[in-house]
Write a protein that holds these residues in place. Structure first.
Motif, PDB file in Angstrom:
ATOM      1  N   VAL A   1      76.224   9.215  30.617  1.00  0.00           N
ATOM      2  CA  VAL A   1      76.161   9.824  31.939  1.00  0.00           C
ATOM      3  C   VAL A   1      75.386  11.133  31.836  1.00  0.00           C
ATOM      4  O   VAL A   1      75.615  11.932  30.929  1.00  0.00           O
ATOM      5  CB  VAL A   1      77.576  10.086  32.502  1.00  0.00           C
ATOM      6  N   ARG A   2      74.466  11.361  32.758  1.00  0.00           N
ATOM      7  CA  ARG A   2      73.666  12.582  32.732  1.00  0.00           C
ATOM      8  C   ARG A   2      74.547  13.794  33.017  1.00  0.00           C
ATOM      9  O   ARG A   2      75.389  13.762  33.928  1.00  0.00           O
ATOM     10  CB  ARG A   2      72.536  12.482  33.752  1.00  0.00           C
ATOM     11  N   PRO A   3      74.390  14.890  32.249  1.00  0.00           N
ATOM     12  CA  PRO A   3      75.282  16.053  32.398  1.00  0.00           C
ATOM     13  C   PRO A   3      75.348  16.607  33.807  1.00  0.00           C
ATOM     14  O   PRO A   3      76.418  17.019  34.263  1.00  0.00           O
ATOM     15  CB  PRO A   3      74.679  17.073  31.420  1.00  0.00           C
ATOM     16  N   GLU A   4      74.220  16.611  34.521  1.00  0.00           N
ATOM     17  CA  GLU A   4      74.218  17.192  35.862  1.00  0.00           C
ATOM     18  C   GLU A   4      74.994  16.348  36.872  1.00  0.00           C
ATOM     19  O   GLU A   4      75.262  16.800  37.994  1.00  0.00           O
ATOM     20  CB  GLU A   4      72.787  17.399  36.353  1.00  0.00           C
TER      21      GLU A   4
ATOM     22  N   PRO B   1      83.525  25.405  36.443  1.00  0.00           N
ATOM     23  CA  PRO B   1      83.619  25.812  35.044  1.00  0.00           C
ATOM     24  C   PRO B   1      83.044  24.790  34.076  1.00  0.00           C
ATOM     25  O   PRO B   1      82.482  25.158  33.059  1.00  0.00           O
ATOM     26  CB  PRO B   1      85.135  25.978  34.836  1.00  0.00           C
ATOM     27  N   PHE B   2      83.148  23.479  34.403  1.00  0.00           N
ATOM     28  CA  PHE B   2      82.632  22.500  33.447  1.00  0.00           C
ATOM     29  C   PHE B   2      81.117  22.559  33.367  1.00  0.00           C
ATOM     30  O   PHE B   2      80.540  22.371  32.313  1.00  0.00           O
ATOM     31  CB  PHE B   2      83.085  21.083  33.789  1.00  0.00           C
ATOM     32  N   ARG B   3      80.447  22.811  34.493  1.00  0.00           N
ATOM     33  CA  ARG B   3      78.990  22.906  34.424  1.00  0.00           C
ATOM     34  C   ARG B   3      78.580  24.097  33.554  1.00  0.00           C
ATOM     35  O   ARG B   3      77.617  24.035  32.806  1.00  0.00           O
ATOM     36  CB  ARG B   3      78.409  23.022  35.832  1.00  0.00           C
TER      37      ARG B   3
ATOM     38  N   LYS C   1      76.705   5.170  33.936  1.00  0.00           N
ATOM     39  CA  LYS C   1      75.545   6.044  34.132  1.00  0.00           C
ATOM     40  C   LYS C   1      74.809   5.749  35.442  1.00  0.00           C
ATOM     41  O   LYS C   1      73.913   6.511  35.827  1.00  0.00           O
ATOM     42  CB  LYS C   1      74.590   5.932  32.953  1.00  0.00           C
ATOM     43  N   ALA C   2      75.190   4.683  36.139  1.00  0.00           N
ATOM     44  CA  ALA C   2      74.538   4.351  37.410  1.00  0.00           C
ATOM     45  C   ALA C   2      75.146   5.097  38.596  1.00  0.00           C
ATOM     46  O   ALA C   2      74.553   5.108  39.683  1.00  0.00           O
ATOM     47  CB  ALA C   2      74.612   2.847  37.652  1.00  0.00           C
ATOM     48  N   PHE C   3      76.310   5.712  38.419  1.00  0.00           N
ATOM     49  CA  PHE C   3      76.950   6.444  39.515  1.00  0.00           C
ATOM     50  C   PHE C   3      76.265   7.795  39.733  1.00  0.00           C
ATOM     51  O   PHE C   3      75.825   8.441  38.772  1.00  0.00           O
ATOM     52  CB  PHE C   3      78.436   6.656  39.222  1.00  0.00           C
TER      53      PHE C   3
ATOM     54  N   VAL D   1      85.939  14.722  30.656  1.00  0.00           N
ATOM     55  CA  VAL D   1      84.585  14.688  31.218  1.00  0.00           C
ATOM     56  C   VAL D   1      83.539  14.805  30.115  1.00  0.00           C
ATOM     57  O   VAL D   1      82.444  14.252  30.221  1.00  0.00           O
ATOM     58  CB  VAL D   1      84.375  15.781  32.289  1.00  0.00           C
ATOM     59  N   GLU D   2      83.874  15.487  29.027  1.00  0.00           N
ATOM     60  CA  GLU D   2      82.961  15.518  27.885  1.00  0.00           C
ATOM     61  C   GLU D   2      82.780  14.124  27.290  1.00  0.00           C
ATOM     62  O   GLU D   2      81.691  13.765  26.828  1.00  0.00           O
ATOM     63  CB  GLU D   2      83.474  16.482  26.817  1.00  0.00           C
ATOM     64  N   ARG D   3      83.833  13.340  27.313  1.00  0.00           N
ATOM     65  CA  ARG D   3      83.732  11.965  26.817  1.00  0.00           C
ATOM     66  C   ARG D   3      82.749  11.152  27.659  1.00  0.00           C
ATOM     67  O   ARG D   3      82.135  10.202  27.157  1.00  0.00           O
ATOM     68  CB  ARG D   3      85.116  11.313  26.808  1.00  0.00           C
ATOM     69  N   SER D   4      82.589  11.534  28.926  1.00  0.00           N
ATOM     70  CA  SER D   4      81.627  10.832  29.783  1.00  0.00           C
ATOM     71  C   SER D   4      80.211  10.954  29.240  1.00  0.00           C
ATOM     72  O   SER D   4      79.372  10.076  29.477  1.00  0.00           O
ATOM     73  CB  SER D   4      81.683  11.385  31.210  1.00  0.00           C
TER      74      SER D   4
END
Length: 473
Positions: free
Chosen positions: A215-218, A451-453, A194-196, A207-210
């Motif tokens: 990890v913040r969605p944006e 598309p993921f956003r 989550k620091a990246f 990416v959903e697993r992130s």
């Protein structure tokens, strides 16, 4: 000239890539990182790479690099990373036989040896700090160092997840799944992830697993693997093929596995299926690659007349090898579902051949092969993981139905051209890099709409069905 001025006048960036695997490795992460770096350098970006000597998938350091310590190579005409990536290779420990603990030692050895080189390029290089630091998992051991370097250099850091290495280590039994080690590892993974400023991965499910890593969605970006659809393309089934002629496979239905022969591939399924079909002279299994599981695979197929083993083939032979197949085989262990997205899938689809994938139907792999991503037609057959009877039935069915497998192959090629072309994937990634740098510096920018956003908005507000796993045209 300040970064603000450079971003306004030119989109070119100074990019530092930090990762374990790199070209000239022919498979997996090294292949994609090498192609990405070369593409970015050709676009005018300055690219530096801190990596290890090539060793994968044979788990043996290449002869040209053995015993050489730190190595500097490439860099273009001026040796500065313009026109061609400037590569710094750092020594590491490579075990002859891979076990859980030896793998940890292997990964940690690279993190330690590469840290001074990373710091030098970030803090002491005459060229100054990069505009962005891009690192790839595996190995997650590099994530803390990449973050530290980015903080010291006041530059954004990007984590790209090819495999969920920490999750896979526990789910595949390499490390104990319960207890303090598991708890501590999960906590560290969340803390660093989550620091990246950006976290990307290669499929929507990954990416959903992130999101489960806090990890913040944006900050999440979809960055799928790609294929050169002009290099890997279908050949006429009746055209001469070197592999078929040299191996005496004319007139047979060839089922091909090509790629890394590792423990998480579930390759033990293939010798069992071949043994069950050994009396059918019209069916032949061709297994091509290197890896930790290769020796065991050789023992399992010994004495089977319908199996041929080949070493990993050079890039110039890839298209002819993939076109040797009538059907591609893509086994996967059940406990690896959605922890990894097989990188070999892109070439298999682009070659225009049907695929038998052993995967849960609701995983990203199962959805792509079954044609459930965007209402497209099936690219092959999906069977339950580690199910020998299902594999045998699928092999027999496609061997007896050439029209059906050819139709699936056409669907596969269409999917690859529409969704996985190298230029469209890397052009979108380039825009994402530029927006990440601009956002970090507080400059005006237009966030690319991937598309993921849109998928995140749909799920949180309207709960619509998942969107395609790769950018569409």
């Amino acid at each position: 000239m300040s970064l603000s001025d450079r971003l306004r006048r030119s989109p070119h960036l100074d990019i530092l890539i930090y990762g374990l695997n790199y070209a000239p490795e022919l498979t997996g992460i090294g292949k994609y990182t090498g192609e990405m770096a070369a593409w970015l350098a050709a676009r005018g970006h300055r690219v530096r790479v801190v990596t290890a000597p090539p060793y994968y998938p044979a788990w043996k350091i290449a002869d040209d690099y053995r015993g050489r310590g730190y190595i500097r190579e490439g860099g273009g005409p001026a040796g500065d990373g313009y026109g061609e990536p400037l590569v710094f290779r750092c020594p590491l420990y490579v075990p002859e036989k891979v076990t859980g603990l030896k793998r940890v030692r292997h990964l940690f050895s690279f993190a330690l040896s590469s840290f001074p080189m990373l710091m030098r390029e970030v803090m002491a290089s005459r060229a100054g700090a990069p505009d962005i630091i891009w690192t790839v998992e595996p190995t997650f051991f590099c994530a803390p160092f990449a973050l530290l370097a980015s903080r010291l250099a006041h530059t954004p850091a990007w984590l790209h997840v090819q495999d969920f290495e920490v999750d896979a280590a526990f789910d595949l039994g390499m490390l104990p799944k319960k207890g303090p080690i598991h708890t501590f590892a999960m906590l560290l993974e969340k803390t660093f992830s989550k620091a990246f400023q950006r976290v990307s991965s290669i499929s929507v499910r990954m990416v959903e697993r992130s999101l489960t890593k806090d990890v913040r969605p944006e900050r999440i970006v979809l960055f799928p693997n790609w294929v050169d659809v002009d290099l890997v393309k279908p050949q006429d089934p009746d055209a001469p093929n070197r592999f078929r002629s040299e191996l005496g496979l004319q007139g047979k239905t060839v089922f091909l596995y090509s790629g890394n022969m590792g423990n998480k591939q579930g390759l033990e399924l293939l010798p069992k299926a071949a043994a069950a079909l050994r009396d059918d002279a019209s069916i032949h299994f061709l297994l091509c690659g290197e890896g930790a599981f290769r020796a065991q695979l050789e023992e399992m197929v010994q004495g089977l007349p319908n199996v041929t083993l080949l070493p990993l083939q050079p890039l110039e032979s890839l298209n002819e090898l993939l076109n040797c197949a009538d059907v591609h085989l893509l086994p996967q262990r059940a406990d690896a579902a959605d922890l990894v997205m097989p990188s070999k899938l892109t070439g298999m689809l682009s070659s225009g051949r049907a695929t038998i994938a052993s995967s849960p139907a609701d995983t990203q792999l199962g959805t792509v092969i079954s044609g459930g991503v965007d209402g497209s037609s099936p690219c092959g057959v999906v069977i339950p993981p580690e199910n020998v009877d299902a594999m045998v039935d699928a092999v027999r069915m496609l061997a007896e139905n050439p029209t059906q497998r050819n139709r699936m192959g056409l669907n596969a090629r269409e999917y690859a051209v529409r969704n996985l072309g190298r230029e469209q994937v890397l052009e979108q990634f380039e825009r994402d890099l530029q927006s990440a740098v601009a956002e970090y510096r507080g400059l005006p920018f237009e966030r690319p709409q991937t598309p993921f956003r849109f998928a995140l908005v749909d799920r949180r507000r309207r709960r619509r069905p998942p969107v395609p796993p790769v950018p569409a045209e």
